[in-house]
Design an enzyme around this catalytic site. Sequence first.
Site, PDB file in Angstrom:
ATOM      1  N   GLY A 165       1.207  -1.512  -0.026  1.00  0.00           N
ATOM      2  CA  GLY A 165      -0.011  -0.163  -0.185  1.00  0.00           C
ATOM      3  C   GLY A 165       0.603   1.044  -0.426  1.00  0.00           C
ATOM      4  N   CYS A 166       0.725   2.376  -0.464  1.00  0.00           N
ATOM      5  CA  CYS A 166       1.398   3.469  -0.661  1.00  0.00           C
ATOM      6  C   CYS A 166       1.597   4.513   0.392  1.00  0.00           C
ATOM      7  CB  CYS A 166       0.619   4.026  -1.563  1.00  0.00           C
ATOM      8  SG  CYS A 166      -1.463   5.326  -0.791  1.00  0.00           S
ATOM      9  N   TYR A 167       0.624   4.369   2.019  1.00  0.00           N
ATOM     10  CA  TYR A 167       1.184   5.064   3.113  1.00  0.00           C
ATOM     11  C   TYR A 167       1.875   3.647   4.047  1.00  0.00           C
ATOM     12  CZ  TYR A 167      -2.429   8.602   2.822  1.00  0.00           C
ATOM     13  OH  TYR A 167      -3.291   9.806   2.396  1.00  0.00           O
TER      14      TYR A 167
END
Length: 313
Positions: free
Chosen positions: A113-115
């Site tokens: 995931g990005c975060y």
Amino acid sequence: MSVKVFIDGSSGTTGLRIADRLAARPEMELLSISAEGRKDVNERAKVINSADLAFLCLPDAASKEVMPLLRPDVKVLDTSTAFRTDPAWDYGFPELKGQKEKIKNSYRVAVPGCYASGFISIARPLVELGLAPADYPFSCTGISGYSGGGKKMIAEYESADRPAHSKIDAPKSYGLTLAHKHLPEMQKISGLAHTPAFVPVVCDYYSGMQVLVPLDLKLAGTTAEAVAEGIADYYKDGATVSVHALNEPLPENGLYSNALSGSDRMELYLTVNAAGDQMMLISLFDNLGKGSSGAAVQCMNLMLGLPETEGLE
């Protein structure tokens, strides 16, 4: 070398970005499916099974639905949260210790995931190197452009009917019940004893992200110099991750979250206060680059035995 690739979910933000990158590569043959076929799990599975490698750019349920129908020798990269903590899948962050070799030999890779990418890039080496204990009370703040919210959020921010002055002009914090979907991978992949406290913030710009992780050096039982040296050494051979020197002067006396928009790189910044007892560790990258499609293409290259950064910005 011709590689048959299928992108299941190519109309979404991540799928489109992957398709654009691969369209420019002559060694890639992109397989297609009819609009009707996209609604039929068996038709989707049939196309995937005719490919050498497939990207699943789908909601969790759709990824889980199609996986039992696939040949075990089809290489699959999933961009949802469905398999990121599944022990049968390899985590797609090649710069983490030992991860590149796993990805090279894998048939099932979960794209981070990005975060989570930003947090793990900091917390994982801290714990792995003994610079912070596994039960350290980690917290972080993530700031992202609105493209991270997908088509619906993009449409809201870019609507021609958007008022000249509205609430979405301002940053919006969310996930305030501390139950964000990235938390399970943030804890597991970082090797933490407890779930970190995480607050994401979406802002009125298209893409780019920074994740900020504070560190109490006395509580962690370490020094800023040891942290800086350890993290720099950890990523010294990283293909897309670089580490800035401790307290390096920041551009324009701060960091804009969209500074790496359009890039597939990740840059880590480390600052310490005058007393030497508090640090701020910042991961700067593009939520659509190292935070999604760029990371997916990087993993694809490794799985296919191609140069790791081929086709990356």
